[in-house]
Design a protein around this motif. Structure first.
Motif: not given
Lengths: 406, 406
Positions: A4-7, A15-17, A116-117, A119-129
């Motif tokens: 997470l510190d080096h995403p 998963i990020e890759t 999504p992994e 910390p600066q990923w906004p959770r509200q993006l998940e509203d997009l499903e």
């Protein structure tokens, strides 16, 4: 150090890759990619893209696919053809794509990638499903999650704007930024640019431009300086990898991100067919309040706003406080606070003076009201009686107070 | 001949005479008069006014009285005092009022009186229930019931109007009159006058001015020529007997008549405190649709319209067809007919040409679409696929049609 510190660095997790890879091999509107990701998750979906059979993929393309412009109509009717084409498309890109290179290239320019992994990923993006972006590419000092997490409003509108619309956009954006809010817009000419400029001028709050193309080449060219200023002080955001040109389809897909990254959308000026209306519709679908600014009925640039208000439930917005009312917990409209105020117009000036003498938040002795404005007791009492009939004051046990709004 | 043929002449029936007498002795806002009429009917109420005791009247003043500015507050708290004052007030006027003289005087001027017994009495006035006027005084060749019975819209607004508002009022009124409608307004300066003028200019339909004072002295003076033109061609209406000056209270009361005589109300321009808003509120209470015309948010003259739309459920109106939609049976708003149209803006010009080639109300063979606009079959098919994804067309069995609006 955890991933997470080096995403975006060499330590990016599997998963990020996988997510970043998907963003490199599939358009945001690739319905087959979204469907297989929804079914298997990014990693297993990528395995399937690499090694699966047409039959493997076909199993996951049943049911409704949110967006899909990648296949011509015949393929969409023939699941096998559709799966074959999707696999071919992905594998062609997989053959040449090098995630590490892309990340190095981005990092060299100061462009970060968020998944999504992060910390600066906004959770509200998940509203997009199902249409949540695989990842976001961001450029600038801002923390996306922080900027859009508590007080963010999209201000969008036509490229073909009028001075009236631009002034309104700048002024609403400046007020909102001064209240500590983040103004989200699309970086386009016209209303978008005016909103960004207003927010930048406020010297408080923030503004984010959500773009349709890659961040290595800012578009539109005429807004380069504006976009650079946003990049320097706040944040540019896109789901398009570097080197991606903005296309009409990507603009359409981008509008859903503007809506998802905001807590409410205000359309400042929009023609009857403006793309800003699609942002409003996305916001509606995501349960964000939509506001629209009215204008003269003779102005084609306001026709889309009028239609949103008239036919699509947008709240009419005329000033900053009404923008705030669109935020979660606000009262977007219909509160009827001033429901009787118009009758004041028909009060005689002496009755209005009597009303003005009634304190706004406490009560006063009826006997003192006349004294205060220098009229007789009887005259004051008659005036109060008239005001009481109009529901403007309440008289009880010799004391008068303003009536509660009905 | 029955009394209906001579409702204003010497043969006026007892009930008609009673109603007219009430209009001569009590203000439209005399709540005690309305209450006793509601309890006993006009004739028995008049008997009580003439010969009853204070106790007789007190029995009918219980419960809610719709409007009442005739008594100062102390009287409204003391039913006996209230009844005493009402009887005294009525009897003072009864002592001098001569119904026959008033009717002769009116007839000499060509002014007629309508009561519910008259065939020109509009039934919709009964929507006013307890505040139905005792009678109406009318002047002009128009048949009130006919003019307002099928297609009547009130167009009202501020006296302090702008050229934008006046142009809009004139133009909406002219279109509505040309469609055979009757434009009802209040004869005031500003928006009212512009609406009347637009309707007169249409040379079709009609316009009615509902005034707050007696028809023997037209108010406001500056609109005398306009009001004379309306009187000559259509109709002036008031509930105030001859010789009655318009007062602030009578303007307020008059607004309910404008609303009741119309099937919908359109507020064209209204400041935050305009009296036109009270007309809109009356219309709401009478289950008439209310429309309001938006304007620049920088125009104080539109602030009241914006408030009606934003907070009080008025339908945003920008053009004639939307006025028609406010009439009973219309679709005032929210029909979403154009809900997808904005995405057209983002179509490439070639895709739009393909869409334009699809007939609006029938289907066409997919094979012919390309030929028609001179592009290849494959190109046409891809374009149709994109259009289908946007929900703009439907392709089935080799034929394409416009999609039904969602």
């Amino acid at each position: 150090m955890t991933s997470l510190d080096h995403p975006t660095g060499p330590a990016a997790s599997t998963i990020e890759t996988a997510r970043i890879t998907w963003s490199l091999i599939a358009e945001p509107t690739d319905g087959a990619a979204l469907a297989v990701r929804a079914a298997l998750g990014s990693e297993d979906a990528l395995d399937l893209a690499r090694h699966g059979t047409v039959e493997d993929l076909m199993r996951h393309l049943k049911g409704k696919v949110p967006i899909d412009d990648s296949d011509p109509a015949p393929a969409r009717k023939d699941p096998r053809l559709r799966a074959e084409r999707a696999l071919a498309r992905w594998r062609q890109r997989l053959a040449t794509v090098r995630v590490e290179e892309v990340l190095d290239h981005a990092a060299a320019r100061g462009i970060r990638v968020l998944t999504p992994e992060h910390p600066q990923w906004p959770r509200q993006l998940e509203d997009l499903e199902a249409t949540t972006p695989h990842c976001l590419w961001v450029h600038g000092p801002g923390d996306l999650a922080e900027l859009v997490g508590s007080r963010s409003v999209a201000m969008v509108g036509s490229r073909a704007s009028t001075p009236y619309g631009e002034d309104t956009a700048s002024s609403l954006a400046a007020s909102f930024a001064r209240s500590g809010g983040t103004v989200v817009s699309g970086g386009a000419y016209g209303i978008d640019a005016a909103a960004h400029r207003g927010a930048l001028a406020a010297e408080q709050g923030a503004t984010i431009a959500v773009l349709a193309g890659g961040l290595d080449s800012l578009y539109p060219r005429g807004n380069t300086r504006l976009l650079e200023a946003i990049r320097e002080r706040h944040l540019l955001v896109t789901e398009a990898p570097l080197g991606t040109a903005p296309t009409r389809w990507r603009f359409l897909a981008r509008n859903r991100l503007i809506a998802a990254l905001s807590q409410a959308v205000v359309v400042v000026e929009a023609s009857w067919r403006s793309g800003a209306l699609s942002t409003a519709r996305h916001a509606n679908g995501l349960s964000r309040h939509v506001g629209a600014v009215p204008g003269p009925i003779t102005s084609a640039a306001s026709a889309g706003c009028h239609r949103l208000i008239r036919d699509e439930g947008a709240v009419l917005v005329t000033e900053h406080s009404e923008v705030l009312d669109l935020l979660p917990g606000g009262e977007p409209s219909g509160d009827g606070r001033y429901a009787r105020q118009d009758e004041l117009d028909l009060l005689s000036s002496s009755d209005r003076r009597v009303l003005d003498a009634v304190p706004p938040r406490s009560s006063a002795a009826v006997a003192t009201i006349g004294q205060e404005i220098g009229i007789g007791q009887d005259e004051a009492r008659s005036a109060l009686a008239r005001l009481e009939l109009l529901g403007l004051v309440e008289v009880r046990e010799g004391r008068v107070r303003r009536a509660r709004p009905r």
